[in-house]
Motif scaffolding. Structure first.
Motif, PDB file in Angstrom:
ATOM      1  N   UNK A  84       3.771   2.131   2.666  1.00 33.64           N
ATOM      2  CA  UNK A  84       4.982   2.848   2.288  1.00 33.64           C
ATOM      3  C   UNK A  84       4.625   4.300   2.013  1.00 33.64           C
ATOM      4  N   UNK A  85       5.518   5.213   2.443  1.00 30.91           N
ATOM      5  CA  UNK A  85       5.281   6.627   2.183  1.00 30.91           C
ATOM      6  C   UNK A  85       6.553   7.429   2.375  1.00 30.91           C
ATOM      7  N   UNK A 130       0.881  -1.173   0.000  1.00 37.09           N
ATOM      8  CA  UNK A 130       0.000   0.000   0.000  1.00 37.09           C
ATOM      9  C   UNK A 130       0.915   1.217   0.000  1.00 37.09           C
ATOM     10  N   UNK A 131       0.798   2.052  -1.013  1.00 36.44           N
ATOM     11  CA  UNK A 131       1.705   3.199  -1.166  1.00 36.44           C
ATOM     12  C   UNK A 131       0.902   4.490  -1.127  1.00 36.44           C
ATOM     13  N   UNK A 142       9.251   4.135   5.565  1.00 37.85           N
ATOM     14  CA  UNK A 142       9.334   5.501   5.034  1.00 37.85           C
ATOM     15  C   UNK A 142      10.569   5.621   4.150  1.00 37.85           C
ATOM     16  N   UNK A 143      10.502   6.549   3.196  1.00 36.82           N
ATOM     17  CA  UNK A 143      11.552   6.675   2.192  1.00 36.82           C
ATOM     18  C   UNK A 143      11.944   8.143   2.018  1.00 36.82           C
ATOM     19  N   UNK A 150       9.599   7.499  -5.061  1.00 32.21           N
ATOM     20  CA  UNK A 150       8.925   6.893  -3.909  1.00 32.21           C
ATOM     21  C   UNK A 150       8.460   5.478  -4.247  1.00 32.21           C
ATOM     22  N   UNK A 151       7.789   5.332  -5.388  1.00 37.10           N
ATOM     23  CA  UNK A 151       7.279   4.021  -5.773  1.00 37.10           C
ATOM     24  C   UNK A 151       8.433   3.057  -6.026  1.00 37.10           C
ATOM     25  N   UNK A 152       9.490   3.539  -6.676  1.00 39.60           N
ATOM     26  CA  UNK A 152      10.649   2.689  -6.933  1.00 39.60           C
ATOM     27  C   UNK A 152      11.300   2.196  -5.649  1.00 39.60           C
TER      28      UNK A 152
END
Length: 343
Positions: free
Chosen positions: A111-112, A89-90, A130-131, A146-148
Motif C-alpha cells: 500500500x502507498x 506492507x505500507x 494506492x491511496x 495513508x495508514x488508515x
C-alpha cells in the motif's frame, strides 16, 4: 494481523509517523507492527511500545559505497526480511528508494500513495493498492490517513505520539531551558549573537540554559554563547538520542531550529518554539498546542526556498540568511512565555 511499515528516515519523519502507530494500536490492539528504518534511527523506533521489531537497514551507506561488499550485505538483509510474511506492507515514505525496499518484503501487496499524492510519483507503479492523500496537509496527518486507508479505518482527531511512557522516570525542572542550536542546513541557522541575547534574557529571568550540540561546528557555537553568558552550560561530549530525549522531557521549555530534536521535543509534549526561515512549517512543522513555529511576520518573496544555500549570500557563506536574521531574541522569548506553564 502483521504489518510492515517502511519509513527509513529522517529523524523528524520518524517522529511524524508515531501517531499513525498509535492509531493502529487503538484500532487493532493485537496487530504486530515491524518497521524498516535506517540503522541510526533504530533506537528511536524502539521507543514506541506498539512496534514489535525495528528492522535496521544501512541503505545510505550501501548507496554511497556501491561496492561488492555493500551488495552482498543488501542481499543478506533482503533474505532476512523475506523470512517473515506480512498481511500489509505500507510504504509511508513515498520515495523511489522506500518503494524498492518495500518491494523486497513478502506480503499480499504494497500500500502507498497514489501518483498525485506521493513525493515521487513513480512509486505508484510498485504498489498493489494506492491511496489518495492530500499533499497540502501536515506530514503527520498524511501518514495517519495513508495508514488508515490501507487498513480500513478513519483516524480520530486527537494525536498520540505514544512515547512519553518511556520517560516517566524523569522529573520536570520548571526552571530549566534547552536550546537546540544546530541543524544540517546552513540556511536554517540562527545568528550566534541572537542565541547569546536569548540566553542572557533567559538567565536574567531565573532560568538555567543548557545548549545541545552534535558536531564540532555546533560545539564551537555553544562555546561562543557560553563565553558571552558564562552561566549557560553544554554537555561535555556528544549525547545519545535517548539521553537528549531525557533532557528534553526534564526541561520546562525548548527553543530550537528546524531539526529532528525540535520535533522530538514537540513529540514529548515539552513546550517548544521552532524557528523557520528557508523551510516552511506548514507541512513539516511542529504540531500540537504546546508548540509554536516562529517565522518572520512578513515573509520575504523568496520564502520558503527549501535550499541549503541562500542565493543572496556568497557561496559557502555561513552568514545568517535574511529570513532568519529578521527574527530577534525578544520575539522568541515572548513566544516561549506564551507556551510555558505558570511557575
Amino acid at each position: 494481523m502483521r504489518i510492515l511499515l517502511v519509513k527509513m528516515s529522517s529523524m523528524g519523519d520518524i517522529f511524524h509517523t508515531f501517531p499513525a502507530i498509535s492509531d493502529i494500536n487503538k484500532q487493532f490492539p493485537n496487530a504486530e507492527i515491524d518497521w524498516v528504518v535506517e540503522d541510526s534511527f533504530k533506537e528511536i523506533v524502539e521507543w514506541h511500545p506498539q512496534v514489535r521489531k525495528a528492522i535496521p537497514i544501512h541503505l545510505r551507506r550501501w548507496v554511497k559505497q556501491r561496492d561488492k561488499q555493500s551488495w552482498q550485505e543488501f542481499k543478506a538483509w533482503r533474505k532476512t526480511l523475506r523470512s517473515e510474511n506480512y498481511d500489509y506492507v505500507i510504504d509511508a515514505q513515498g520515495l523511489l528508494k522506500s518503494a524498492v525496499i518495500a518491494k523486497c518484503a513478502l506480503g499480499k501487496g504494497i500500500d502507498g500513495y497514489d501518483k498525485d499524492s506521493a513525493r515521487e510519483p513513480i512509486t505508484h507503479w510498485f504498489y498493489k493498492r494506492t491511496h489518495v492523500v492530500d499533499k497540502n496537509q501536515h506530514a503527520v496527518e498524511r501518514t495517519r490517513q495513508l495508514v488508515g486507508k490501507a487498513l480500513g479505518y478513519t483516524p480520530e482527531l486527537q494525536l498520540n505520539f505514544g512515547i512519553n511512557q518511556n520517560f516517566t522516570h524523569i522529573q520536570k525542572n520548571p526552571r530549566k531551558l534547552i536550546f537546540i542550536i544546530g541543524t544540517s542546513w546552513v540556511t536554517k541557522l540562527w545568528a550566534t549573537s541572537e542565541w547569546q541575547a536569548l540566553t542572557q534574557i533567559a538567565i536574567d529571568a531565573g532560568f538555567s540554559v543548557e545548549i545541545i550540540w552534535g558536531s564540532s561546528d555546533e560545539q564551537a557555537i555553544a562555546d561562543e554563547i557560553i563565553n558571552a553568558c558564562p552561566k549557560a552550560t553544554r554537555p561535555p561530549q556528544r549525547l545519545s538520542i535517548t539521553t537528549i530525549a531525557e533532557k528534553l522531557v526534564e526541561a520546562a521549555g525548548v527553543i530550537g531550529l528546524d531539526t529532528g530534536f525540535s520535533h522530538l521535543a514537540g513529540a514529548l509534549e515539552t513546550p517548544t518554539i521552532a524557528l523557520y526561515g528557508a523551510t516552511s512549517p506548514t507541512k513539516v512543522g511542529l504540531i500540537g498546542d504546546h508548540t509554536h513555529n516562529l517565522q518572520l511576520s512578513e515573509a520575504l518573496d523568496c520564502m520558503p526556498c527549501h535550499k541549503r544555500q541562500c542565493k543572496w549570500l556568497p557561496e559557502n557563506s555561513r552568514n545568517t540568511p535574511a529570513c532568519m536574521a529578521g527574527i530577534n531574541a525578544g520575539q522568541v522569548w515572548l513566544a516561549l512565555q506564551k507556551k510555558l506553564p505558570p511557575c
